[in-house]
Design a protein around this motif. Structure first.
Motif, PDB file in Angstrom:
ATOM      1  N   THR A  10      36.068  47.730  48.260  1.00 12.16           N
ATOM      2  CA  THR A  10      34.887  48.206  47.548  1.00 12.16           C
ATOM      3  C   THR A  10      35.254  48.703  46.149  1.00 12.16           C
ATOM      4  O   THR A  10      34.516  48.460  45.181  1.00 12.16           O
TER       5      THR A  10
ATOM      6  N   CYS B   2      35.734  45.719  43.986  1.00 12.42           N
ATOM      7  CA  CYS B   2      34.444  45.143  43.619  1.00 12.42           C
ATOM      8  C   CYS B   2      33.801  45.943  42.487  1.00 12.42           C
ATOM      9  O   CYS B   2      33.197  45.365  41.568  1.00 12.42           O
ATOM     10  N   ARG B   3      33.920  47.260  42.527  1.00 10.01           N
ATOM     11  CA  ARG B   3      33.319  48.086  41.470  1.00 10.01           C
ATOM     12  C   ARG B   3      34.008  47.867  40.134  1.00 10.01           C
ATOM     13  O   ARG B   3      33.340  47.795  39.097  1.00 10.01           O
TER      14      ARG B   3
ATOM     15  N   TRP C 143      35.437  45.125  39.234  1.00 12.64           N
ATOM     16  CA  TRP C 143      35.011  43.784  38.818  1.00 12.64           C
ATOM     17  C   TRP C 143      33.611  43.823  38.213  1.00 12.64           C
ATOM     18  O   TRP C 143      33.349  43.177  37.202  1.00 12.64           O
ATOM     19  N   GLU C 144      32.706  44.578  38.834  1.00  9.14           N
ATOM     20  CA  GLU C 144      31.358  44.702  38.292  1.00  9.14           C
ATOM     21  C   GLU C 144      31.362  45.445  36.950  1.00  9.14           C
ATOM     22  O   GLU C 144      30.594  45.107  36.045  1.00  9.14           O
TER      23      GLU C 144
ATOM     24  N   GLY D  45      38.518  40.451  49.425  1.00 11.33           N
ATOM     25  CA  GLY D  45      38.285  40.567  47.984  1.00 11.33           C
ATOM     26  C   GLY D  45      38.662  39.342  47.199  1.00 11.33           C
ATOM     27  O   GLY D  45      38.911  39.446  45.989  1.00 11.33           O
TER      28      GLY D  45
ATOM     29  N   ARG E 124      36.916  36.933  46.151  1.00 14.45           N
ATOM     30  CA  ARG E 124      35.959  36.607  45.088  1.00 14.45           C
ATOM     31  C   ARG E 124      36.280  37.331  43.792  1.00 14.45           C
ATOM     32  O   ARG E 124      35.956  36.841  42.702  1.00 14.45           O
ATOM     33  N   TYR E 125      36.925  38.474  43.866  1.00 15.27           N
ATOM     34  CA  TYR E 125      37.128  39.311  42.686  1.00 15.27           C
ATOM     35  C   TYR E 125      38.481  39.079  42.007  1.00 15.27           C
ATOM     36  O   TYR E 125      38.597  39.286  40.801  1.00 15.27           O
TER      37      TYR E 125
END
Length: 459
Positions: free
Chosen positions: A153, A156-157, A159-160, A232, A234-235
């Motif tokens: 998570t 992901c953050r 990456w965003e 993860g 995708r990131y």
């Protein structure tokens, strides 16, 4: 702390004396004493304010203040549950600084990264060491107090956050990204938010991230890394280039990925941060930090392979054009090859087609009610037909030869239309009416009696 401030000293006496002096001026305080008798020092509110006045004008961020609060019942100090984690963060910074990765003022802790929804993701440690080949590196120190999916998570953050636009982005770009989120991939990194905060990395991709595991076993580290790799992907995973030469290009696109490296604090202390103790996600072997962050199969390889494939394709097309060029040996379709003294043989010109006699039309006759042809012996009423069995409605057959211009037919006046209407009103035979109309349009044709033997009225 003395390894970070005085890495060349063999003991921490000088550092302890300095801290005691700052404590007398109420700038620092002891928050906790650990089991191994090591003390955790933090800034007081006064010391935090002076540090901000000293460092922030130079572009150096200061971590959040750890306020001194006590429990009303037990009297214990609150907010001291991060002592081991803080010690691991300080030890990681010290090991990096010991090998020349980062200046003592190039480290910052608890740096916030605000997402679009308002959530703030704080990095445990941020290192800026451009002289060591690491312009910026975000570090997350984990003592296995967090689940592996929590680390995914966090990834992901980050990456965003790396895909957010800068506040001064053009309005058209903002509207495009809001309407189609994937459009951010077509926006350069220079127009994104992370480039307003951190310097360019010099490599493809977003800001690199490192996971440092402390106070744990190798088996737990391996299981956690496997979960991060699978969940993860995708990131951190690169993509294939969308190009015309798919088979000739094996390079990978890292432009939208977060470079992720992992290691342990025990390896940093044993071998040093400049040794081959960092492993990049997607690779098997451990490398040095700069080699792990590098992309040998990235943009540089893509440019070389694309230039090579384009040159090969151009040679192939040139060979095909040469093979189709007229006059090349083996491609001439003439009967004899051309020589300098003789011209190539030419085909005789085509002769015009012979003139054909005019095609005579087949005579058509109108069958009678009995089934016999008009004008034949079996016709019960030969008066209905003209000469040679030609129907009165069709007229005489055209003679062979060029067609003569037909005289214009006289226009029917209003009186004739009234007469025709009267004929229809008196329930006369429709055939006689049609013959009468034809007779008026062809006055040169001799009148014929109708079915009842009556001649047509004169015009």
């Amino acid at each position: 702390m003395w390894k970070l401030t005085r890495p060349d000293n063999r003991h921490d006496k000088l550092t302890r004396d300095t801290l005691l002096d700052l404590q007398d001026h109420r700038l620092v305080r002891i928050e906790l004493v650990r089991e191994d008798q090591r003390q955790v020092w933090v800034l007081t509110k006064r010391g935090h304010g002076e540090a901000r006045q000293l460092l922030e004008p130079k572009g150096i961020r200061v971590s959040a203040l750890r306020e001194e609060k006590y429990d009303l019942v037990t009297g214990g100090l609150l907010g001291a549950s991060y002592d081991d984690h803080s010690a691991a963060v300080t030890s990681t910074a010290a090991e990096l600084h010991r090998v020349g990765i980062g200046h003592r003022l190039g480290f910052a802790t608890e740096i916030p990264h605000r997402l679009a929804g308002g959530y703030v993701q704080r990095a445990d440690l941020v290192v800026r060491a451009p002289e060591a080949g690491v312009p910026v590196l975000l570090l997350e120190i984990d003592r296995r107090t967090e689940d592996a999916h929590d680390l995914v998570t966090k990834l992901c953050r980050y990456w965003e956050w790396g895909r957010l636009l800068a506040p001064d982005a053009h309005r058209l770009i903002v509207d495009l990204v809001r309407s189609r989120p994937d459009a951010i991939e077509d926006v350069g990194h220079e127009k994104r938010l992370w480039r307003r905060i951190y310097p360019p990395t010099g490599l493809e991709g977003l800001v690199p991230l490192a996971f440092v595991f402390a106070d744990t076993t190798a088996a737990k580290v391996d299981n956690t890394v496997k979960v991060i790799e699978e969940a993860g992907r995708r990131y951190w995973a690169p993509r294939r280039y969308e190009t015309y030469y798919q088979e000739a290009i094996t390079a990978k696109d890292y432009s939208q990925a977060v470079p992720v490296v992992v290691t342990t604090l025990e390896q940093l202390k044993e071998h040093g941060a400049d040794a081959a103790v960092w492993r990049r996600l997607g690779r098997k072997d451990e490398q040095s930090l700069t080699d792990a962050l590098d992309n040998p199969d990235g943009d540089a390889l893509y440019r070389r392979q694309y230039a090579r494939a384009e040159a090969e394709d151009e040679r192939r097309r040139a060979a095909e054009r040469e093979a189709r060029r007229p006059g090349r040996p083996g491609t001439c379709r003439c009967a004899a090859p051309a020589t300098p003294t003789t011209s190539p043989a030419r085909k005789p010109p085509l002769k015009p087609p012979a003139s054909r006699p005019p095609r005579r039309r087949r005579r058509r006759t109108t069958p009678s009610r009995g089934g016999a042809a008009a004008g034949s012996a079996g016709d019960p009423d030969p008066a209905r037909h003209g000469p040679r069995g030609i129907s009165v409605l069709r007229g005489p057959a055209r003679a062979p030869g060029p067609r003569a211009p037909r005289p214009p037919a006289p226009r029917i006046g209003a009186g004739e239309r009234c007469r025709e209407a009267a004929v229809h009103q008196n329930h006369e035979d429709p055939g006689s009416v049609l013959r009468a109309m034809w007779q008026r349009r062809h006055p040169s044709y001799p009148p014929r009696p109708d079915q009842r033997g009556r001649h047509l009225p004169p015009l």
